[in-house]
Design an enzyme around this catalytic site. Structure first.
Site, PDB file in Angstrom:
ATOM      1  N   GLU A 130       0.835  -1.155   0.049  1.00  0.00           N
ATOM      2  CA  GLU A 130      -0.134   0.050   0.057  1.00  0.00           C
ATOM      3  C   GLU A 130       0.929   1.237   0.029  1.00  0.00           C
ATOM      4  O   GLU A 130       1.829   1.405   0.772  1.00  0.00           O
ATOM      5  CB  GLU A 130      -1.175   0.029   1.248  1.00  0.00           C
ATOM      6  CG  GLU A 130      -1.637  -0.948   1.594  1.00  0.00           C
ATOM      7  CD  GLU A 130      -2.563  -1.037   2.953  1.00  0.00           C
ATOM      8  OE1 GLU A 130      -2.195  -0.191   3.778  1.00  0.00           O
ATOM      9  OE2 GLU A 130      -3.134  -2.012   3.096  1.00  0.00           O
ATOM     10  N   LYS A 132       2.521   4.468   1.075  1.00  0.00           N
ATOM     11  CA  LYS A 132       2.361   5.085   2.465  1.00  0.00           C
ATOM     12  C   LYS A 132       2.278   6.755   2.259  1.00  0.00           C
ATOM     13  O   LYS A 132       3.311   7.254   1.672  1.00  0.00           O
ATOM     14  CB  LYS A 132       3.858   4.959   3.190  1.00  0.00           C
ATOM     15  CG  LYS A 132       3.998   5.233   4.539  1.00  0.00           C
ATOM     16  CD  LYS A 132       5.235   4.639   4.941  1.00  0.00           C
ATOM     17  CE  LYS A 132       5.240   5.224   6.745  1.00  0.00           C
ATOM     18  NZ  LYS A 132       5.216   6.309   6.877  1.00  0.00           N
ATOM     19  N   ASP A 134       2.037  10.403   3.579  1.00  0.00           N
ATOM     20  CA  ASP A 134       2.465  11.111   4.853  1.00  0.00           C
ATOM     21  C   ASP A 134       1.291  12.002   5.197  1.00  0.00           C
ATOM     22  O   ASP A 134       1.300  13.149   4.817  1.00  0.00           O
ATOM     23  CB  ASP A 134       3.800  11.984   4.476  1.00  0.00           C
ATOM     24  CG  ASP A 134       4.768  12.216   5.381  1.00  0.00           C
ATOM     25  OD1 ASP A 134       4.639  11.799   6.445  1.00  0.00           O
ATOM     26  OD2 ASP A 134       5.624  12.874   5.320  1.00  0.00           O
ATOM     27  N   TYR A 257      -6.933   1.881   6.122  1.00  0.00           N
ATOM     28  CA  TYR A 257      -6.072   0.939   5.666  1.00  0.00           C
ATOM     29  C   TYR A 257      -5.761  -0.171   6.851  1.00  0.00           C
ATOM     30  O   TYR A 257      -4.998  -1.000   6.798  1.00  0.00           O
ATOM     31  CB  TYR A 257      -4.718   1.574   5.246  1.00  0.00           C
ATOM     32  CG  TYR A 257      -4.248   2.499   6.454  1.00  0.00           C
ATOM     33  CD1 TYR A 257      -3.814   2.277   7.516  1.00  0.00           C
ATOM     34  CD2 TYR A 257      -3.816   3.836   5.639  1.00  0.00           C
ATOM     35  CE1 TYR A 257      -3.141   3.084   8.240  1.00  0.00           C
ATOM     36  CE2 TYR A 257      -3.368   4.661   6.761  1.00  0.00           C
ATOM     37  CZ  TYR A 257      -2.939   4.280   7.733  1.00  0.00           C
ATOM     38  OH  TYR A 257      -2.320   5.358   8.657  1.00  0.00           O
ATOM     39  N   LYS A 345      10.947   2.475   2.207  1.00  0.00           N
ATOM     40  CA  LYS A 345      10.693   4.154   2.095  1.00  0.00           C
ATOM     41  C   LYS A 345      11.666   4.460   0.789  1.00  0.00           C
ATOM     42  O   LYS A 345      12.508   3.580   0.236  1.00  0.00           O
ATOM     43  CB  LYS A 345      11.663   4.903   3.102  1.00  0.00           C
ATOM     44  CG  LYS A 345      11.079   4.808   4.676  1.00  0.00           C
ATOM     45  CD  LYS A 345       9.822   5.530   4.617  1.00  0.00           C
ATOM     46  CE  LYS A 345       9.608   6.091   5.767  1.00  0.00           C
ATOM     47  NZ  LYS A 345      10.336   7.059   6.526  1.00  0.00           N
ATOM     48  N   CYS A 439      19.035  48.348  -6.498  1.00  0.00           N
ATOM     49  CA  CYS A 439      17.833  47.375  -6.283  1.00  0.00           C
ATOM     50  C   CYS A 439      17.191  47.282  -7.751  1.00  0.00           C
ATOM     51  O   CYS A 439      17.026  48.270  -8.575  1.00  0.00           O
ATOM     52  CB  CYS A 439      16.953  48.347  -5.439  1.00  0.00           C
ATOM     53  SG  CYS A 439      14.945  47.735  -5.860  1.00  0.00           S
ATOM     54  N   CYS A 442      14.105  49.415  -8.724  1.00  0.00           N
ATOM     55  CA  CYS A 442      13.744  50.510  -8.854  1.00  0.00           C
ATOM     56  C   CYS A 442      15.181  51.457  -9.394  1.00  0.00           C
ATOM     57  O   CYS A 442      15.289  52.704  -9.412  1.00  0.00           O
ATOM     58  CB  CYS A 442      13.274  51.688  -7.744  1.00  0.00           C
ATOM     59  SG  CYS A 442      14.343  51.371  -6.227  1.00  0.00           S
ATOM     60  N   CYS A 457      16.879  47.673  -0.512  1.00  0.00           N
ATOM     61  CA  CYS A 457      16.829  48.794  -1.335  1.00  0.00           C
ATOM     62  C   CYS A 457      16.528  50.054  -0.398  1.00  0.00           C
ATOM     63  O   CYS A 457      15.808  49.922   0.572  1.00  0.00           O
ATOM     64  CB  CYS A 457      15.608  48.494  -1.972  1.00  0.00           C
ATOM     65  SG  CYS A 457      15.125  50.260  -2.988  1.00  0.00           S
ATOM     66  N   CYS A 463      10.323  53.121  -4.550  1.00  0.00           N
ATOM     67  CA  CYS A 463      10.518  51.729  -5.181  1.00  0.00           C
ATOM     68  C   CYS A 463       8.944  51.084  -5.378  1.00  0.00           C
ATOM     69  O   CYS A 463       8.231  50.878  -4.664  1.00  0.00           O
ATOM     70  CB  CYS A 463      11.398  50.993  -4.086  1.00  0.00           C
ATOM     71  SG  CYS A 463      11.715  49.003  -4.733  1.00  0.00           S
TER      72      CYS A 463
HETATM   73  S1  IVH Z   1      -0.282   0.862   8.830  1.00  0.00           S
HETATM   74  C1  IVH Z   1       0.473  -1.482  12.709  1.00  0.00           C
HETATM   75  N1  IVH Z   1      -0.724   1.654   6.495  1.00  0.00           N
HETATM   76  O1  IVH Z   1       2.724   5.358   8.574  1.00  0.00           O
HETATM   77  C2  IVH Z   1       0.563  -0.520  11.446  1.00  0.00           C
HETATM   78  N2  IVH Z   1       0.359   3.174   8.022  1.00  0.00           N
HETATM   79  O2  IVH Z   1       5.089   4.784   9.888  1.00  0.00           O
HETATM   80  C3  IVH Z   1       0.397   0.748  11.470  1.00  0.00           C
HETATM   81  N3  IVH Z   1       0.787   5.251   7.023  1.00  0.00           N
HETATM   82  O3  IVH Z   1       1.430   5.630  11.906  1.00  0.00           O
HETATM   83  C4  IVH Z   1       0.187   1.637  10.451  1.00  0.00           C
HETATM   84  N4  IVH Z   1       0.148   4.860   4.895  1.00  0.00           N
HETATM   85  O4  IVH Z   1       0.471   7.347   9.811  1.00  0.00           O
HETATM   86  C5  IVH Z   1      -0.138   1.892   7.692  1.00  0.00           C
HETATM   87  N5  IVH Z   1      -1.165   2.282   4.222  1.00  0.00           N
HETATM   88  C6  IVH Z   1      -0.515   2.428   5.511  1.00  0.00           C
HETATM   89  C7  IVH Z   1      -0.156   3.898   5.797  1.00  0.00           C
HETATM   90  C8  IVH Z   1       0.236   3.917   7.033  1.00  0.00           C
HETATM   91  C9  IVH Z   1       0.561   5.680   5.971  1.00  0.00           C
HETATM   92  C10 IVH Z   1       1.398   5.891   8.247  1.00  0.00           C
HETATM   93  C11 IVH Z   1       0.643   5.880   9.526  1.00  0.00           C
HETATM   94  C12 IVH Z   1       1.499   5.182  10.503  1.00  0.00           C
HETATM   95  C13 IVH Z   1       2.657   5.412   9.854  1.00  0.00           C
HETATM   96  C14 IVH Z   1       3.738   4.559  10.516  1.00  0.00           C
END
Ligand code: IVH
Length: 716
Positions: A130, A132, A134, A257, A345, A439, A442, A457, A463
């Site tokens: 999935e 991730k 932010d 999720y 990551k 500047c 001007c 300036c 200006c």
């Molecule tokens: S699962 C026990 N699924 O990432 C599992 N987290 O670094 C808990 N996050 O606190 C999280 N997308 O804020 C999960 N598809 C996803 C996610 C996800 C983003 C974030 C979430 C979590 C953090 C962990």
């Protein structure tokens, strides 16, 4: 300092050093956690944070006996709930994820699962991958299908109750269609899309600038405007508003999720669980995919890395979750993270491109800021063409030159940074960048006061980049105090080209026809028609301002209300002041000495005045303004014995402090000056007086003893 422990490889640390390192890391990680989770104001990049954690873990693995009670690996993630929201305890803890950064680490993660469960190599491990996102994780509690409570993660056990705020989200189902468990916690991520974030960022920046302008003009300002640094920051700030109406106005989204507590099982696999979520009306990320086996993760990772740039939201990696829920529960958690899931990551978003130009922008306060103009390049889904270079010193420090190949980095933040250059690609004929002395808006000369990093300036009044700011200041309450001429109207009049300079305000009456054409200004009767009449009347009422308001209104740097008063009292009339400032342009001149000698002025402020008058167009604008307004001579104490006299105190006084004596002199209308010149009217000579007394005698000035001064000042 070459062997600072914090930069040494873990293998080379001895026990004592390791202990100190663990203490340092625990402190830094806790501080970063607090800033990130509770204050929504990250103090380091994700990469730096991950590096700290990895180092901490590595040291703990090498010295298990040294593991601290407050080890970041034991402490729950996040930070305790902030004041202002009531607390909400999660049914099951909300945990975090461990990270990996490459295929070997991912393979190790899968191997650990096999070992833990005692699985043979033949057994297939299926993962759901999935994106991730932010954002901010939330816990949503449903009872009998109804949404009853929602909370932030907080310290993992207890979060902040943000039910009212979550209810404003379009994407949050209020009622789950049957069948559903009697009680279930559903978890997901609240986030902002990139376009929504950029628009929100621009709006907050505008509000912030407006507030700054108000503040500079001495007008009342509301609470500080937060400018979010990245979408996560924006989502977090929006969700944690005490007023749900504010949250409602922000474009927040939700992907579900994960599950928390549930009164009955709802699925056997995670992929099946995601389908149930969709059935209940949640949005599940459409890119989530059940992978046939663990070896498919690498290709999925590459696929999402490829898609990343084109997505409407920022993602910083992929979360892989073991599909079988029975295996998940056998695996359980270690420290703060599950054994059955991992976040793989992405590397920081970087790109290289050519620096085409360094432009100098002029801010509303005259600050000259260098801006990099680059060959447009895609950095993590955002086309980037500009980056700030901060200031003159920064350019010199990095030795960034036009024509260089620069390295750009975007770490979830809006504004990309130039992190360095590629030296091998520097063109042979490149030259160090020379910061301009004039500047670009001007043409006035630009100066950088000693000890400051910003060049400014000096063409304040003319200006174009500064005009609006100057006009706002000029009309503001503590300056000319023109009623009805606030920020909005000034911006409008300026935009329409009716007012560019302070003098223009007083010629506005020639433009009534134009103004009548504007919406809300037009009608011949009622409120609308009075708007113009009232504004023009307010302007007319200010044609004879006090000298000190007038001087303050000019907005010369460092001439605040206080210094304007000192100048007004010292010079008495605007003509006198104007001439003295022209004369003071010559260093060492009597006028310059006199100016610098004014109690409370001093050489730095004198310098600012001189800079202002050294710019001929400022003088033109001033004279233009003086054709319209007639500042009244400074208030002096009515016909006192010392009215208009300049007085110098020298030596030490015995019956009063210097401050008291000067205050008395001023209240009698005298101007207190520091140095003796032939224009000085009176010199009060105290004990142990030195060169000033001598000079007074040489010039044949009138001198007084302390007793004579008391007599004259009516102090008995
Ligand atoms: S699962 C026990 N699924 O990432 C599992 N987290 O670094 C808990 N996050 O606190 C999280 N997308 O804020 C999960 N598809 C996803 C996610 C996800 C983003 C974030 C979430 C979590 C953090 C962990």
């Amino acid at each position: 300092m070459s062997d600072r422990t914090e930069s040494r490889p873990v293998e080379s640390l001895n026990e004592e050093e390791a202990r100190a390192e663990l203490a340092r890391l625990a402190g830094q990680i806790a501080e970063a956690d607090l800033a990130y989770h509770q204050q929504d104001a990250p103090i380091m990049s994700d990469a730096a944070y991950d590096a700290l954690r990895r180092r901490n873990t590595a040291i703990e693995e090498r010295f298990p006996a040294l593991k601290r009670e407050d080890s970041p690996n034991e402490a729950p993630p996040g930070a305790p709930p902030a004041a202002g929201f009531s607390k909400s305890r999660h049914g099951t803890p909300m945990l975090s994820l461990d990270n990996v950064f490459g295929p070997e680490e991912f393979a190790e993660f899968a191997a650990r699962i096999r070992r833990f469960l005692g699985l043979s190599a033949e057994e297939v491990l299926r993962f759901v991958g999935e994106p991730k996102i932010d954002g901010l994780s939330v816990n949503l509690l449903y009872e009998d299908g109804r949404f009853v409570r929602g909370a932030t993660r907080g310290d993992g056990m207890v979060g902040e109750d943000i039910t009212r705020n979550l209810e404003t989200l379009d994407e949050l189902p209020r009622q789950l269609p049957a069948p559903h468990p009697a009680r279930i916690e559903i978890r997901g991520e609240v986030f902002m899309t990139k376009p929504d974030f950029l628009a929100f960022h621009a709006e907050q920046t505008r509000l912030h600038e407006e507030r700054e302008a108000r503040r500079a003009a001495g007008e009342p300002v509301g609470p500080a405007i937060r400018i979010p640094v990245n979408p996560r920051n924006a989502a977090a700030g929006s969700l944690r508003q005490l007023d749900p109406a504010v949250t409602a106005s922000r474009p927040l989204r939700l992907f579900a999720y994960a599950q928390g507590e549930s009164s009955e099982p709802v699925a056997e696999t995670h992929s099946e669980y995601l389908k149930r979520l969709e059935g209940w009306g949640f949005r599940v990320n459409p890119l989530s995919r059940l992978l046939p086996d663990e070896h498919a993760a690498g290709a999925f990772q590459a696929e999402l890395a490829e898609k990343r740039a084109g997505l409407a939201y920022d993602i910083d990696g992929v979360v892989y979750k073991l599909d079988r829920l029975d295996w998940q529960s056998r695996l359980g958690f270690v420290g703060r993270a599950p054994r059955w899931a991992i976040a793989w990551k992405f590397p920081a978003e970087q790109a290289t491109t050519t620096l085409l130009d360094i432009q100098i922008q002029v801010g509303r306060t005259g600050a000259l800021t260098p801006r990099a103009v680059m060959q447009p390049v895609n950095v993590g889904g955002v086309m980037v063409q500009h980056a700030t270079l901060h200031n003159e010193d920064e350019i010199a420090r990095k030795d960034v030159r036009i024509g260089d190949t620069v390295i750009l980095q975007r770490a979830g933040d809006v504004i990309p940074q130039i992190t360095g250059i590629v030296p091998e690609k520097r063109p042979a004929d490149s030259r160090p960048f020379v910061f301009p002395d004039t500047c670009p808006a001007c043409g006035s000369h630009a100066v950088r006061p000693p000890g400051e990093v910003i060049k400014r300036c000096t063409g304040g009044l003319i200006c174009p980049a500064q005009q609006v700011e100057r006009l706002i200041h000029f009309a503001s309450r503590n300056a000319m105090d023109i009623e009805g001429l606030g920020i909005e109207n000034i911006e409008l009049l300026h935009r329409e080209g009716l007012v560019n300079t302070p003098a223009g305000i007083f010629r506005l009456k020639g433009h009534t026809e134009r103004m009548r054409g504007w919406e809300g200004w037009g009608g011949r009767s009622g409120k609308d028609s009075r708007k113009i009449t009232n504004l023009l009347a307010a302007i007319e009422a200010r044609r004879e301002p006090s000298l000190e308001r007038f001087l303050f209104g000019l907005g010369i740097r460092r001439i605040g209300a206080q210094n304007a008063r000192l100048l007004a009292r010292h010079y008495g009339t605007v003509e006198h002041w104007r001439q003295a400032m022209l004369d003071a342009r010559i260093l060492g001149s009597e006028a310059r000495e006199d100016l610098g000698g004014i109690q409370g002025i001093g050489p730095a402020i004198a310098q600012e005045l001189v800079e202002f008058f050294s710019e001929p167009r400022n003088l033109e604008a001033l004279d233009d303004l003086l054709r319209e307004v007639h500042p009244q001579p400074a208030e002096t104490v009515a016909e006192g014995a010392l009215s208009g006299k300049s007085i110098v105190f020298t030596g030490s006084l015995e019956t009063m402090t210097r401050q008291e004596a000067e205050a008395r002199a001023e209240s009698l209308g005298a101007k207190v000056v520091k140095s003796v010149s032939k224009k000085t009217d009176l010199v009060v000579i105290g004990a142990d007086a030195g060169s000033k007394a001598k000079k007074a005698a040489e010039l044949g000035l009138r001198t007084l003893t302390e007793a004579e001064w008391r007599e004259l000042a009516g102090m008995g």
